[in-house]
Design a protein around this motif. Structure first.
Motif: not given
Length: 121
Positions: A34, A49, A98, A103
């Motif tokens: 992201a 993202c 992440s 996401c």
């Protein structure tokens, strides 16, 4: 894990910039990536993202239609193409990893050092 951003700078309203994030030290395709930004005096916000291998994307409303996130899994790179830039896009932009493939409803566990984007006439 290392995330290194590049590509920031100063641009006039309506201009374009392309940010890059070089990732290393982890299995890249296992993680969504992201871009966040933080303007002076404001909270950090998630801009966009992209998931691991299918490259599904999410955007915050203020950048939809202007910004495009992409990733090159062969090069362990993430990009943010920013077009039609506005003064309110001025911020430090951060690349983040992440903690999962997805996401949504995730945490971001590693961050780059940030790159400054300034949009001004």
């Amino acid at each position: 894990v290392q995330l290194v951003e590049s590509g920031g700078g100063s641009v006039q309203p309506g201009g374009s910039l392309r940010l890059s994030c070089a990732a290393s030290g982890f299995p890249f395709t296992n993680h969504a990536m992201a871009w966040f930004r933080q303007a002076p005096g404001k909270e950090r916000e998630e801009v966009s993202c992209v998931t691991g291998t299918d490259s599904s994307t999410l955007y915050t409303d203020s950048v939809k239609g202007r910004f495009t996130i992409s990733r090159d899994n062969a090069k362990n790179m993430v990009y943010l193409q920013m077009d039609s830039l506005k003064p309110e896009d001025t911020a430090i932009y951060y690349c983040a990893r992440s903690d999962s493939y997805y996401c949504e409803e995730v945490a971001y566990d590693y961050w780059g050092q940030g790159t400054q984007v300034t949009v001004s006439s």
